[in-house]
Design a protein around this motif. Structure first.
Motif, PDB file in Angstrom:
ATOM      1  N   ILE A   1       0.893  -1.239   0.025  1.00 21.37           N
ATOM      2  CA  ILE A   1       0.086   0.106   0.073  1.00 21.37           C
ATOM      3  C   ILE A   1       0.936   1.222   0.039  1.00 21.37           C
ATOM      4  O   ILE A   1       1.657   1.446   0.913  1.00 21.37           O
TER       5      ILE A   1
ATOM      6  N   GLY B   1     -10.597   3.426  -6.600  1.00 22.26           N
ATOM      7  CA  GLY B   1      -9.346   3.271  -7.052  1.00 22.26           C
ATOM      8  C   GLY B   1      -8.267   3.651  -6.212  1.00 22.26           C
ATOM      9  O   GLY B   1      -6.989   3.703  -6.548  1.00 22.26           O
ATOM     10  N   CYS B   2      -8.496   4.004  -5.097  1.00 19.37           N
ATOM     11  CA  CYS B   2      -7.153   4.506  -3.967  1.00 19.37           C
ATOM     12  C   CYS B   2      -6.741   3.533  -2.903  1.00 19.37           C
ATOM     13  O   CYS B   2      -6.217   3.955  -2.283  1.00 19.37           O
TER      14      CYS B   2
HETATM   15  P1  ATP Z   1     -13.059   0.760  -5.941  1.00 18.20           P
HETATM   16  O1  ATP Z   1     -13.890   1.311  -4.948  1.00 18.20           O
HETATM   17  O2  ATP Z   1     -13.090   1.163  -7.260  1.00 18.20           O
HETATM   18  O3  ATP Z   1     -12.776  -0.701  -5.837  1.00 18.20           O
HETATM   19  P2  ATP Z   1     -10.569   0.946  -4.406  1.00 18.20           P
HETATM   20  O4  ATP Z   1     -10.398   2.138  -3.381  1.00 18.20           O
HETATM   21  O5  ATP Z   1     -10.923  -0.205  -3.747  1.00 18.20           O
HETATM   22  O6  ATP Z   1     -11.407   1.236  -5.408  1.00 18.20           O
HETATM   23  P3  ATP Z   1      -8.587  -0.962  -5.112  1.00 18.20           P
HETATM   24  O7  ATP Z   1      -9.542  -1.868  -5.724  1.00 18.20           O
HETATM   25  O8  ATP Z   1      -8.141  -1.023  -3.806  1.00 18.20           O
HETATM   26  O9  ATP Z   1      -9.259   0.642  -5.092  1.00 18.20           O
HETATM   27  O10 ATP Z   1      -7.222  -0.298  -6.236  1.00 18.20           O
HETATM   28  C1  ATP Z   1      -7.146  -0.781  -7.433  1.00 18.20           C
HETATM   29  C2  ATP Z   1      -5.685  -1.233  -7.706  1.00 18.20           C
HETATM   30  O11 ATP Z   1      -4.841   0.056  -7.827  1.00 18.20           O
HETATM   31  C3  ATP Z   1      -4.917  -2.045  -6.343  1.00 18.20           C
HETATM   32  O12 ATP Z   1      -5.341  -3.208  -6.366  1.00 18.20           O
HETATM   33  C4  ATP Z   1      -3.461  -1.513  -6.575  1.00 18.20           C
HETATM   34  O13 ATP Z   1      -3.114  -2.414  -7.459  1.00 18.20           O
HETATM   35  C5  ATP Z   1      -3.753   0.019  -7.091  1.00 18.20           C
HETATM   36  N1  ATP Z   1      -3.595   1.037  -6.030  1.00 18.20           N
HETATM   37  C6  ATP Z   1      -4.839   1.551  -5.527  1.00 18.20           C
HETATM   38  N2  ATP Z   1      -4.127   2.476  -4.502  1.00 18.20           N
HETATM   39  C7  ATP Z   1      -3.120   2.138  -4.332  1.00 18.20           C
HETATM   40  C8  ATP Z   1      -2.361   2.432  -3.397  1.00 18.20           C
HETATM   41  N3  ATP Z   1      -2.460   3.392  -2.227  1.00 18.20           N
HETATM   42  N4  ATP Z   1      -0.642   1.907  -3.149  1.00 18.20           N
HETATM   43  C9  ATP Z   1      -0.723   0.916  -3.990  1.00 18.20           C
HETATM   44  N5  ATP Z   1      -1.518   0.621  -5.087  1.00 18.20           N
HETATM   45  C10 ATP Z   1      -2.741   1.055  -5.266  1.00 18.20           C
END
Ligand code: ATP
Length: 669
Positions: free
Chosen positions: A236, A275-276
């Motif tokens: 992360i 995506g954060c």
């Molecule tokens: P959603 O609501 O669209 O599901 P989310 O906030 O759950 O979004 P993630 O699914 O965790 O976001 O993010 C998608 C991918 O983006 C992660 O699997 C990772 O590879 C990358 N990513 C997002 N945020 C980070 C971060 N803070 N550090 C590293 N990678 C990240």
């Protein structure tokens, strides 16, 4: 109920004269052992029955021939009073009307003679006619104390074998035991043996192996999904406040915290921009806690009949409890629970409101270590009662990453794919990518890699820049929504990025903007050969293959010399063939170089060829071992050296013998 409570219950029922008990379990051996001890304690004789052995021990003076269900019931009277009969797998006969009638005839006799028939097996259905005279009990899986005994037995077994010594702290033992809770004793033993085999110390992989054994527990349900734990907290980027908080919560599961009566954490709600990293955080948290990650699909809970949805929810939650400790993840709750009456007073859906109620009641009453992570991208449709203080331990707001976080995320994703972040101007990229989410930053790296590969060159800053240029971040189109979300969260949620960090990052951002990025210091006159460019960028595997391909036939020391600039190449490790482990290929290498070669040979990207020993003469340090001309089928009594080289094509004759190699620690050079 745990094992002791069930045994107490059984004891009182047997002593009170219950004639028929139906016990459901898959753990026949364990419960047979427990029941044998119990009958000894309460001074009842124990007789067991299976269709293959009949009653054991048989009644006095009788030989046991051709056992049958009918005969079993005929023979009960041949035993003196005060007996417990443990009857295994009787469900195949229990619905036969003649058997049912006979059992009903026997009830009074059993009571007066203080005899109890215990039917034990995976199926324990009571026929309707026997309902008044019978009790059905679901026997529990082993509890922590039961597993402790099993675990000690596995450790003792290990000490007796010649496996490597394994020293464990009490916290580690506790984690190993908790990791298998929900499995039977036999399954737990198997899981520990498999996960600990050949290990002298514990690492993260041991826990992920153990946890994956629990996958089968959720496999019968289409409401629960089991996730593999591939990412850790180190994956992360940013979100330091959230990570710090999580680290502290993890402590609350330790035995020390239990001793001091620290309450079990309930969970957290992550609200934030798409995506954060919310889902990523859920996965990393499960890994940090060494708990399995189980996702509950709320949309699938909905049934058409009245009350069905709540029943589905209760069943799913009961299943999660049986797997505990666990992380329970509810993704996009604003969609899953859509229809619940919200603050805005919009259309209310009674089923949904009841469903949220069922969930929240469960969450407040649960006594097991289950950490709930709920994630949401918007506050619209979010059930307000979920946000009330005390439901979750914390509500976090996950915002778009700031400058330092973007740098961090880009670095993580380059590194994950084998590139050295320091070879790129990440500061520049992070500066340009203000407003990009973590997922979009990851996409920049992935797209650039694919483009560079398609164009036949090594990933460069230009590729990353082009990729950045072609990405339009969601925050541009969703600016208003993100702004509103941020405003909403301001006084209600804790920031996943700590405030002091935010200030210092803003400062560093400012400093950075004022700074001039120095020119590339690379020597443009003599470009590096492709293999060296790859190695320089951290792509060691690709560099090694490229090096062999360019030279066509490479000796181990030449390879080590070439790669020496980019990685540790010398050490006390060596390579030998698997078919005949005394056939040494080369020694004096570092573990990482050995692993790299091993992996490439196993995946058939490189091949070993026997070569002329004369070629090694120029290299002073040959192996001081007897020399083989070619691989032999005979088992060698002592180590011998097979002078060999690496190529990109298999050897026409000895390919099979040299296709599998292994790394080993060698002494004596
Ligand atoms: P959603 O609501 O669209 O599901 P989310 O906030 O759950 O979004 P993630 O699914 O965790 O976001 O993010 C998608 C991918 O983006 C992660 O699997 C990772 O590879 C990358 N990513 C997002 N945020 C980070 C971060 N803070 N550090 C590293 N990678 C990240």
């Amino acid at each position: 109920m745990n094992t002791d409570a069930v045994l107490d219950d059984l004891r009182s029922r047997i002593e009170a004269g219950y004639p028929l008990l139906f016990l459901q379990t898959w753990e026949e051996q364990r419960w047979e052992r427990e029941l044998a001890e119990l009958s000894l304690e309460i001074e009842r004789g124990l007789v067991t029955w299976t269709i293959t052995t009949g009653l054991q021990p048989p009644p006095l003076g009788e030989e046991q021939a051709e056992p049958s269900a009918w005969k079993l019931l005929q023979q009960l009277g041949d035993y003196p009073p005060s007996h417990v009969f443990l009857v295994k797998d009787f469900h195949a006969w229990i619905n036969d009307p003649v058997i049912v009638r006979r059992l009903r005839d026997l009830v009074n006799e059993l009571i007066t003679q203080r005899k109890t028939l215990i039917f034990l097996g995976p199926v324990a259905e009571i026929p309707f006619d026997l309902a008044k005279d019978s009790v059905r009990i679901e026997l529990p899986l082993p509890d922590y104390e039961d597993l402790r005994v099993e675990f000690d037995a596995v450790l003792a077994e290990r000490r007796e074998s010649d496996e490597a010594e394994l020293s464990l702290t009490s916290d580690e033992e506790d984690k190993l035991i908790k990791a298998v809770m929900g499995l039977s004793t036999q399954e737990s033993r198997k899981a520990w043996r498999r996960a600990l085999r050949g290990r002298a110390q514990l690492d993260d992989a041991v826990f992920t192996t153990l946890i994956s054994e629990k996958r089968t527990l959720a496999s019968g349900s289409d409401l629960l999904e089991f996730y593999d734990l591939e990412e850790g907290v180190g994956d992360i980027g940013g979100l330091d406040a959230l990570k710090d908080w999580m680290g502290r919560r993890a402590e609350a599961y330790s035995p020390r915290a239990r001793e001091q009566g620290i309450p079990l954490p309930k969970g957290m709600l992550l609200l934030g921009v798409q995506g954060c990293g919310k889902s990523l955080t859920a996965r990393a948290t499960a890994r940090l806690l060494s708990f399995p990650l189980i996702r509950l699909d709320i949309a699938n809970l909905l049934g058409s009949a009245r009350g069905e949805s709540e029943k589905n929810m209760r069943n799913a939650l009961a299943l999660v409890e049986s797997i505990a400790p666990a992380v329970l993840w509810l993704d996009e709750i604003e969609k899953g629970f859509a229809g619940v009456e919200t603050d805005g007073g919009g259309g209310s859906d009674a089923t949904m409101t009841r469903l949220v109620g069922t969930f929240l009641t469960w969450m407040s009453e649960i006594q097991k270590p289950i950490f709930v992570i709920a994630t949401a991208n918007s506050v619209q449709n979010l059930p307000p009662e979920m946000l009330r203080r005390g439901r979750f331990d914390e509500l976090f707001f996950v915002d778009l990453p700031n400058f330092d976080e973007r740098k961090n995320i880009l670095g993580i994703h380059l590194k994950k794919r084998g590139w050295k972040p320091e070879q790129f101007d990440i500061d520049d990229l992070a500066t340009r990518s203000d407003g990009f989410s973590g997922a979009e930053l990851e996409q920049i790296v992935v797209t650039a890699m694919i483009d560079a590969f398609g164009q036949g060159h090594i990933l460069s800053q230009d590729d990353l820049e082009r990729s950045w240029r072609s990405t339009v971040p969601l925050s541009v189109t969703m600016e208003d929504k993100i702004f509103a979300l941020r405003n909403w969260a301001q006084d209600r949620c804790r920031r996943a990025t700590s405030d002091s960090r935010v200030t210092s990052m803003l400062e560093s951002e400012e400093r950075h903007n004022a700074m001039q990025i120095p020119d590339d210091e690379g020597d443009a006159d003599t470009p590096l050969p492709p293999w060296a460019q790859l190695a320089y960028s951290g792509q060691l595997k690709a560099a090694l293959v490229e090096f062999v391909r360019a030279d066509r036939d490479v000796l181990f020391p030449d390879l080590a010399e070439a790669l020496g600039k980019y990685m540790e190449v010398t050490g006390d490790q060596g390579l030998a063939t698997r078919s005949n482990p005394n056939t040494v290929l080369w020694a004096g290498m570092s573990q990482s170089l050995c692993e790299l070669i091993n992996e490439l040979v196993s995946s058939k990207r490189l091949y070993i060829h026997p070569t002329d020993v004369e070629r090694y003469k120029a290299i002073q340090k040959g192996l001081r071992l007897p020399i083989l001309k070619e691989p032999t089928e005979d088992r060698l009594p002592r180590a011998a050296w097979l002078p060999s080289s690496l190529r990109c094509a298999p050897h026409p004759v000895h390919a099979a013998k040299l296709a599998r190699i292994g790394r080993m620690k060698l002494s004596g050079g």
